[in-house]
Scaffold this motif. Structure first.
Motif, PDB file in Angstrom:
ATOM      1  N   LYS A 224     -42.012  15.892 -63.330  1.00 16.43           N
ATOM      2  CA  LYS A 224     -42.386  16.982 -62.420  1.00 16.43           C
ATOM      3  C   LYS A 224     -43.008  18.140 -63.198  1.00 16.43           C
ATOM      4  CE  LYS A 224     -40.774  15.004 -58.712  1.00 16.43           C
ATOM      5  NZ  LYS A 224     -41.686  14.544 -57.603  1.00 16.43           N
ATOM      6  N   ALA A 225     -42.470  18.417 -64.381  1.00 20.40           N
ATOM      7  CA  ALA A 225     -43.030  19.484 -65.215  1.00 20.40           C
ATOM      8  C   ALA A 225     -44.456  19.157 -65.620  1.00 20.40           C
ATOM      9  CB  ALA A 225     -42.153  19.684 -66.452  1.00 20.40           C
ATOM     10  N   LYS A 226     -44.716  17.908 -65.960  1.00 22.89           N
ATOM     11  CA  LYS A 226     -46.081  17.491 -66.323  1.00 22.89           C
ATOM     12  C   LYS A 226     -47.045  17.715 -65.160  1.00 22.89           C
ATOM     13  CE  LYS A 226     -46.548  13.467 -68.273  1.00 22.89           C
ATOM     14  NZ  LYS A 226     -46.289  12.037 -68.587  1.00 22.89           N
ATOM     15  N   GLN A 227     -46.596  17.404 -63.954  1.00 20.77           N
ATOM     16  CA  GLN A 227     -47.447  17.617 -62.781  1.00 20.77           C
ATOM     17  C   GLN A 227     -47.788  19.091 -62.614  1.00 20.77           C
ATOM     18  OE1 GLN A 227     -45.644  15.870 -59.294  1.00 20.77           O
ATOM     19  NE2 GLN A 227     -45.253  13.925 -60.325  1.00 20.77           N
ATOM     20  N   ILE A 228     -46.792  19.957 -62.803  1.00 25.30           N
ATOM     21  CA  ILE A 228     -47.029  21.401 -62.681  1.00 25.30           C
ATOM     22  C   ILE A 228     -48.001  21.870 -63.757  1.00 25.30           C
ATOM     23  CG2 ILE A 228     -45.954  23.683 -62.810  1.00 25.30           C
ATOM     24  CD1 ILE A 228     -43.369  22.377 -61.742  1.00 25.30           C
ATOM     25  N   LEU A 229     -47.797  21.424 -64.972  1.00 25.53           N
ATOM     26  CA  LEU A 229     -48.656  21.837 -66.086  1.00 25.53           C
ATOM     27  C   LEU A 229     -50.091  21.358 -65.900  1.00 25.53           C
ATOM     28  CD1 LEU A 229     -46.152  21.073 -68.987  1.00 25.53           C
ATOM     29  CD2 LEU A 229     -46.906  23.345 -68.262  1.00 25.53           C
ATOM     30  N   GLU A 230     -50.263  20.213 -65.283  1.00 27.14           N
ATOM     31  CA  GLU A 230     -51.606  19.663 -65.060  1.00 27.14           C
ATOM     32  C   GLU A 230     -52.319  20.340 -63.896  1.00 27.14           C
ATOM     33  OE1 GLU A 230     -51.098  15.503 -64.464  1.00 27.14           O
ATOM     34  OE2 GLU A 230     -50.105  15.183 -66.397  1.00 27.14           O
ATOM     35  N   ASP A 231     -51.558  20.760 -62.893  1.00 25.68           N
ATOM     36  CA  ASP A 231     -52.160  21.216 -61.643  1.00 25.68           C
ATOM     37  C   ASP A 231     -52.239  22.730 -61.468  1.00 25.68           C
ATOM     38  OD1 ASP A 231     -52.304  18.548 -61.065  1.00 25.68           O
ATOM     39  OD2 ASP A 231     -50.534  18.537 -59.779  1.00 25.68           O
ATOM     40  N   HIS A 232     -51.441  23.500 -62.214  1.00 24.86           N
ATOM     41  CA  HIS A 232     -51.342  24.922 -61.939  1.00 24.86           C
ATOM     42  C   HIS A 232     -52.150  25.789 -62.902  1.00 24.86           C
ATOM     43  CE1 HIS A 232     -48.155  23.501 -59.346  1.00 24.86           C
ATOM     44  NE2 HIS A 232     -48.061  24.697 -58.825  1.00 24.86           N
ATOM     45  N   HIS A 233     -52.392  27.015 -62.457  1.00 24.38           N
ATOM     46  CA  HIS A 233     -53.200  27.977 -63.204  1.00 24.38           C
ATOM     47  C   HIS A 233     -52.550  28.307 -64.547  1.00 24.38           C
ATOM     48  CE1 HIS A 233     -55.316  31.712 -64.147  1.00 24.38           C
ATOM     49  NE2 HIS A 233     -56.243  31.300 -63.297  1.00 24.38           N
ATOM     50  N   PRO A 234     -53.345  28.539 -65.582  1.00 26.98           N
ATOM     51  CA  PRO A 234     -52.799  28.858 -66.911  1.00 26.98           C
ATOM     52  C   PRO A 234     -51.856  30.056 -66.934  1.00 26.98           C
ATOM     53  CG  PRO A 234     -55.132  28.347 -67.075  1.00 26.98           C
ATOM     54  CD  PRO A 234     -54.810  28.411 -65.616  1.00 26.98           C
TER      55      PRO A 234
ATOM     56  N   ASN B 271     -52.557  23.009 -72.262  1.00 27.19           N
ATOM     57  CA  ASN B 271     -53.870  23.330 -72.826  1.00 27.19           C
ATOM     58  C   ASN B 271     -54.804  22.127 -72.827  1.00 27.19           C
ATOM     59  OD1 ASN B 271     -53.133  25.972 -73.241  1.00 27.19           O
ATOM     60  ND2 ASN B 271     -52.602  25.704 -75.400  1.00 27.19           N
ATOM     61  N   LYS B 272     -54.243  20.943 -72.878  1.00 31.92           N
ATOM     62  CA  LYS B 272     -55.061  19.730 -72.817  1.00 31.92           C
ATOM     63  C   LYS B 272     -55.803  19.639 -71.496  1.00 31.92           C
ATOM     64  CE  LYS B 272     -53.302  15.827 -73.837  1.00 31.92           C
ATOM     65  NZ  LYS B 272     -52.350  14.695 -73.876  1.00 31.92           N
ATOM     66  N   TYR B 273     -55.172  20.160 -70.438  1.00 31.40           N
ATOM     67  CA  TYR B 273     -55.757  20.071 -69.102  1.00 31.40           C
ATOM     68  C   TYR B 273     -56.515  21.328 -68.713  1.00 31.40           C
ATOM     69  CZ  TYR B 273     -53.154  15.780 -68.492  1.00 31.40           C
ATOM     70  OH  TYR B 273     -52.687  14.501 -68.635  1.00 31.40           O
TER      71      TYR B 273
ATOM     72  N   PRO C  86     -44.757  21.978 -74.149  1.00 28.16           N
ATOM     73  CA  PRO C  86     -45.332  22.139 -72.806  1.00 28.16           C
ATOM     74  C   PRO C  86     -46.633  22.947 -72.831  1.00 28.16           C
ATOM     75  CG  PRO C  86     -42.980  22.551 -72.747  1.00 28.16           C
ATOM     76  CD  PRO C  86     -43.352  22.439 -74.184  1.00 28.16           C
ATOM     77  N   LEU C  87     -46.687  23.983 -73.668  1.00 29.77           N
ATOM     78  CA  LEU C  87     -47.896  24.796 -73.758  1.00 29.77           C
ATOM     79  C   LEU C  87     -49.062  23.977 -74.282  1.00 29.77           C
ATOM     80  CD1 LEU C  87     -49.238  27.551 -73.491  1.00 29.77           C
ATOM     81  CD2 LEU C  87     -48.443  28.087 -75.817  1.00 29.77           C
ATOM     82  N   GLU C  88     -48.826  23.173 -75.311  1.00 25.06           N
ATOM     83  CA  GLU C  88     -49.883  22.312 -75.844  1.00 25.06           C
ATOM     84  C   GLU C  88     -50.327  21.290 -74.808  1.00 25.06           C
ATOM     85  OE1 GLU C  88     -48.765  22.197 -80.611  1.00 25.06           O
ATOM     86  OE2 GLU C  88     -47.597  20.987 -79.189  1.00 25.06           O
TER      87      GLU C  88
END
Length: 248
Positions: free
Chosen positions: A197-207, A243-245, A238-240
């Motif tokens: 779920k955290a990966k989904q948030i990191l991929e989809d949400h604003h920086p 940044n990939k996305y 998580p920050l890195e």
């Protein structure tokens, strides 16, 4: 031969289940078909069933009350609930009554065949060749615990003790059963769900969404602990990962 009693107030359901049992390669025999729990109790001494397929919503005496009475008479019976009620309270009560499985209507023939196969493998009722590949069906308690975790993973107080009290089942037993059936202990499964779920948030949400926001959204109270768990699982922070996305 394994004796089966079907308890359901719908004649069509009783007829369909009996037909599937008759067509099964396993050694099951329907010895009674009844329309309520009261009739089911009467047939216990008449036909000595070993497997009970029970609906919940029946007149005279409903399925859960019948199972409660059955447990006082015979502690070795195998009970499967087949119901149209996808209700957590019912599933919780079913677990406390130690039912073998809990299937939701409409039940497919493939799903029912898997159930018979699982019972045959667990109790050695099949005198023919038993298929040894692992069943994809989970037990009632594992399926219910998984469903609860999937829905409540954001709760920071969700832990094995909470689950144990909620389902009235020993902590080590739950974790061991989950490890056997899904290959992950309770904490491993919960961690995987939270990190996915955290990966989904990191991929989809604003920086501008902070790591603290991400961690609390998936059930962690400590941003640093969340980051440590994430990096251990994926090799980057998580920050890195975000940044990939963000900068593709």
């Amino acid at each position: 031969m394994f004796k089966v009693l079907i308890a359901d107030d719908e004649p069509k359901i009783r007829k369909g289940l009996k037909q599937w049992i008759d067509e099964s390669p396993y050694r099951f025999e329907v010895v009674a078909e009844v329309k309520n729990g009261r009739e089911a109790l009467e047939y216990i001494t008449k036909t000595s069933p070993e497997l009970f397929l029970v609906d919940i919503n029946m007149p005279m005496l409903n399925g859960l009350h019948f199972i409660s009475q059955l447990n006082k008479i015979s502690s070795n019976s195998i009970v499967v609930i087949i119901t149209g009620y996808d209700n957590f309270e019912y599933a919780h009560k079913a677990i406390k009554l130690h039912v073998f499985d809990y299937l939701l209507k409409p039940v497919s023939k493939n799903e029912f065949d898997n159930l018979l196969k699982k019972i045959a493998e667990a109790f050695g009722t099949d005198k023919k060749e038993i298929i040894t590949e692992k069943s994809t069906q989970y037990s009632c308690i594992v399926r219910s615990v998984k469903k609860y975790i999937d829905k409540h993973y954001t709760d920071s107080e969700l832990d094995l003790s909470h689950i144990s009290q909620l389902f009235n089942v020993n902590k080590s037993y739950i974790s061991k059963l989950m490890k056997q059936e899904i290959g992950k202990s309770f904490i491993e499964y919960l961690t995987d769900i939270r990190l996915e779920k955290a990966k989904q948030i990191l991929e989809d949400h604003h920086p501008r969404v902070t790591m603290y926001d991400v961690s609390t959204r998936v059930g962690y109270t400590s941003q640093h602990y969340f980051s440590r768990v994430f990096k251990k699982a994926y090799g980057i922070s998580p920050l890195e990962y975000r940044n990939k996305y963000t900068f593709i």
